[in-house]
Scaffold this active site. Structure first.
Site, PDB file in Angstrom:
ATOM      1  N   PHE A 112       1.185   7.366  10.569  1.00 51.11           N
ATOM      2  CA  PHE A 112       2.299   6.542  10.099  1.00 51.11           C
ATOM      3  C   PHE A 112       3.569   6.994  10.827  1.00 51.11           C
ATOM      4  O   PHE A 112       3.825   8.192  10.934  1.00 51.11           O
ATOM      5  CB  PHE A 112       2.431   6.758   8.590  1.00 51.11           C
ATOM      6  CG  PHE A 112       3.302   5.767   7.885  1.00 51.11           C
ATOM      7  CD1 PHE A 112       2.760   4.617   7.328  1.00 51.11           C
ATOM      8  CD2 PHE A 112       4.662   5.990   7.740  1.00 51.11           C
ATOM      9  CE1 PHE A 112       3.556   3.710   6.646  1.00 51.11           C
ATOM     10  CE2 PHE A 112       5.466   5.083   7.058  1.00 51.11           C
ATOM     11  CZ  PHE A 112       4.914   3.942   6.510  1.00 51.11           C
ATOM     12  N   ASP A 183      -1.840  14.413   5.108  1.00 48.53           N
ATOM     13  CA  ASP A 183      -1.016  13.441   4.401  1.00 48.53           C
ATOM     14  C   ASP A 183      -1.971  12.541   3.617  1.00 48.53           C
ATOM     15  O   ASP A 183      -2.836  11.869   4.205  1.00 48.53           O
ATOM     16  CB  ASP A 183      -0.181  12.619   5.403  1.00 48.53           C
ATOM     17  CG  ASP A 183       0.785  11.682   4.695  1.00 48.53           C
ATOM     18  OD1 ASP A 183       0.451  11.211   3.588  1.00 48.53           O
ATOM     19  OD2 ASP A 183       1.858  11.406   5.260  1.00 48.53           O
ATOM     20  N   TYR A 208       3.877   6.132  -5.229  1.00 49.38           N
ATOM     21  CA  TYR A 208       4.128   4.715  -5.559  1.00 49.38           C
ATOM     22  C   TYR A 208       3.012   3.810  -5.051  1.00 49.38           C
ATOM     23  O   TYR A 208       3.029   2.618  -5.295  1.00 49.38           O
ATOM     24  CB  TYR A 208       5.484   4.251  -4.986  1.00 49.38           C
ATOM     25  CG  TYR A 208       5.726   4.630  -3.540  1.00 49.38           C
ATOM     26  CD1 TYR A 208       5.166   3.895  -2.513  1.00 49.38           C
ATOM     27  CD2 TYR A 208       6.506   5.732  -3.222  1.00 49.38           C
ATOM     28  CE1 TYR A 208       5.370   4.250  -1.196  1.00 49.38           C
ATOM     29  CE2 TYR A 208       6.720   6.096  -1.904  1.00 49.38           C
ATOM     30  CZ  TYR A 208       6.151   5.359  -0.885  1.00 49.38           C
ATOM     31  OH  TYR A 208       6.355   5.717   0.420  1.00 49.38           O
ATOM     32  N   LYS A 209       2.031   4.385  -4.347  1.00 46.98           N
ATOM     33  CA  LYS A 209       0.899   3.586  -3.866  1.00 46.98           C
ATOM     34  C   LYS A 209      -0.172   3.576  -4.962  1.00 46.98           C
ATOM     35  O   LYS A 209       0.038   2.975  -6.001  1.00 46.98           O
ATOM     36  CB  LYS A 209       0.421   4.132  -2.522  1.00 46.98           C
ATOM     37  CG  LYS A 209       1.488   3.878  -1.418  1.00 46.98           C
ATOM     38  CD  LYS A 209       1.214   4.532  -0.084  1.00 46.98           C
ATOM     39  CE  LYS A 209       2.365   4.199   0.884  1.00 46.98           C
ATOM     40  NZ  LYS A 209       2.404   5.073   2.051  1.00 46.98           N
ATOM     41  N   ARG A 355      -3.844  -6.664   5.734  1.00 45.91           N
ATOM     42  CA  ARG A 355      -4.346  -5.513   5.007  1.00 45.91           C
ATOM     43  C   ARG A 355      -4.528  -5.840   3.522  1.00 45.91           C
ATOM     44  O   ARG A 355      -3.661  -6.445   2.905  1.00 45.91           O
ATOM     45  CB  ARG A 355      -3.321  -4.389   5.188  1.00 45.91           C
ATOM     46  CG  ARG A 355      -3.740  -3.040   4.745  1.00 45.91           C
ATOM     47  CD  ARG A 355      -2.716  -2.011   5.192  1.00 45.91           C
ATOM     48  NE  ARG A 355      -1.458  -2.156   4.450  1.00 45.91           N
ATOM     49  CZ  ARG A 355      -0.603  -1.151   4.252  1.00 45.91           C
ATOM     50  NH1 ARG A 355      -0.854   0.046   4.758  1.00 45.91           N
ATOM     51  NH2 ARG A 355       0.518  -1.340   3.586  1.00 45.91           N
TER      52      ARG A 355
HETATM   53  C1  LIG Z   1       3.687   5.272   2.743  1.00 47.42           C
HETATM   54  C2  LIG Z   1       3.706   6.380   3.735  1.00 47.42           C
HETATM   55  C3  LIG Z   1       4.875   7.121   3.994  1.00 47.42           C
HETATM   56  C4  LIG Z   1       6.180   6.765   3.355  1.00 47.42           C
HETATM   57  O1  LIG Z   1       7.096   7.842   3.350  1.00 47.42           O
HETATM   58  P1  LIG Z   1       8.362   7.782   2.393  1.00 47.42           P
HETATM   59  O2  LIG Z   1       9.166   8.963   2.758  1.00 47.42           O
HETATM   60  O3  LIG Z   1       7.852   7.806   0.978  1.00 47.42           O
HETATM   61  O4  LIG Z   1       9.078   6.499   2.656  1.00 47.42           O
HETATM   62  C5  LIG Z   1       4.782   8.198   4.859  1.00 47.42           C
HETATM   63  N1  LIG Z   1       3.616   8.514   5.471  1.00 47.42           N
HETATM   64  C6  LIG Z   1       2.486   7.812   5.261  1.00 47.42           C
HETATM   65  C7  LIG Z   1       1.230   8.205   5.951  1.00 47.42           C
HETATM   66  C8  LIG Z   1       2.504   6.715   4.409  1.00 47.42           C
HETATM   67  O5  LIG Z   1       1.399   5.990   4.235  1.00 47.42           O
END
Ligand SMILES: *Cc1c(COP(=O)(O)O)cnc(C)c1O
Length: 396
Positions: A112, A183, A208-209, A355
């Site tokens: 990400f 992660d 939040y997911k 997705r």
């Molecule tokens: C959703 C997601 C994030 C989001 O990071 P925030 O700091 O909460 O905005 C980061 N890394 C991954 C792999 C994600 O899927």
């Protein structure tokens, strides 16, 4: 053990099939009441006394312990707060400090963006010549070498749902003397995890997911219990201090995972998350995983049979996939808008990925069947060509 799906635990709008709980979970029933209580009774009436009288001060740790159970981590090994980007930074900074002679940070090309952006910023600030390597996901293990300080990977790929073998990669990292950071953004609450058994040093994730903690809900960080007290926190905020209210000039980190906290916890969001985690009480992660695989398999088979326009972009083998299924389609953005316009909510990730997340807590096989009905019509009749679906919003 609870029976899946348990839709009654959530406030889901009528007429919506929600296949985007991998991006933002829906509103758990208890969350509204809890938020209202925290705002009206605790903040409103107790004011600052609520830090003690409503036990706000220990809430970050109590919530961390509830998350720990769901990711295979022992009590006391998970700290909550901040956002995932911040937690990635903290874990990577700690990992690099643990391997001072090494210069490579190994990630993969599917990671990400924010994880890699945070690594970029850290490397620049540290000024020690670290380099970030992002081979294809399947080439990660072959790229671990004696110069690798940290292997930093997202367990389940946010675009494709492809899942790394946590045990195998961690073992390979350790064999070369590297620190392992996972992660879990797309695996916490989606697949069974045994962090302690993996022996990984760090894990981070958001809530939040799949955990349904609400937009902007606090993130979490795990540090292996045997190393935690050796970590020099890169973000040495007062809430990670051994005695924040001693107001000492000298920073002395807490002798626990709490040293990975930074500043004042977001009490309203943490309370909502605490209420959201009630839905997970009694959930057996292996049963949830089995239900998730059933839903994904049903979805793939039906879509491939009825929407030949779409190309599977996720691994076909369920063992190599998280709890989401992605299909590639040239006009994916417009097509997703057309599906959303008909009450089927998934999301789009550039350049061409549609997705769909499968969350057995509130999605059942009837939802999958209804979703594919909408999809078949949308692609057969090319409903996505309607000009109203061509307008791009900021969030896709
Ligand atoms: C959703 C997601 C994030 C989001 O990071 P925030 O700091 O909460 O905005 C980061 N890394 C991954 C792999 C994600 O899927």
């Amino acid at each position: 053990m609870i029976k899946l799906p348990s839709k009654h635990l959530f406030e889901l709008p009528e007429g919506i099939i929600y296949l985007d709980g991998n991006s933002l979970g829906p509103l758990p029933r208890g969350a509204r009441e809890r938020a209202s209580k925290v705002i009206s009774e605790e903040w409103g009436q107790e004011l600052i006394r609520a830090w003690n009288s409503a036990d706000w001060m220990t809430l970050p740790k109590r919530v961390g312990d509830r998350i720990a159970r769901l990711i295979g981590a022992p009590e006391g090994s998970v700290a909550t707060g901040d956002t995932l980007s911040i937690k990635v930074y903290q874990a990577l900074a700690a990992a690099l400090a643990m391997r001072p002679g090494r210069s490579k940070i190994l990630s993969d090309s599917g990671n990400f963006p924010t994880d890699l952006y945070m690594a970029d910023g850290l490397v620049k600030l540290a000024g020690k010549g670290h380099r970030i390597s992002t081979p294809a996901p399947q080439d990660v293990i072959a790229n671990i070498d004696e110069d690798t300080a940290a292997v930093m990977l997202t367990h389940v790929d946010y675009r494709t749902g492809r899942m790394h073998d946590m045990q195998a990669v961690t073992k390979a990292a350790h064999a070369a003397g590297a620190v392992m950071i996972w992660d879990l953004a797309h695996s916490a609450g989606a697949v069974p995890l045994d962090l302690l058994a993996s022996e990984a040093e760090f894990a981070v994730g958001c809530t939040y997911k799949y955990f349904n903690g609400g937009p902007g809900a606090p993130a979490f960080i795990y540090a292996r219990p045997d190393i935690v007290n050796g970590i020099e926190p890169a973000l040495s905020g007062w809430m990670g201090h051994a005695a924040p209210f001693a107001m000492a000039r000298e920073y002395a980190p807490a002798m626990s995972t709490e040293r990975l906290r930074v500043g004042t916890p977001p009490i309203v969001q943490l309370s909502i998350l605490d209420a959201a985690l009630d839905a997970w009480d009694g959930v057996d992660m292996n049963a949830l995983r089995a239900a998730s695989i059933d839903l994904c398999e049903q979805f793939i088979a039906s879509v491939e049979a009825r929407c030949p326009q779409l190309k599977l972009a996720s691994p076909r083998n369920p063992a190599e996939r998280g709890s989401q299924v992605s299909f590639a389609f040239e006009h994916g953005y417009e097509a997703m808008q057309a599906l959303i316009g008909q009450g089927l909510i998934g999301d789009f990730r550039a350049p061409d990925i549609m997705r769909f997340g499968f969350t057995p807590l509130y999605i059942g096989s009837d939802d999958v069947a209804a979703a594919v009905d909408i999809m078949e019509r949308t692609f057969r009749e090319e409903l996505w060509r309607d000009p109203k679906y061509q307008v791009r919003s900021a969030v896709t």
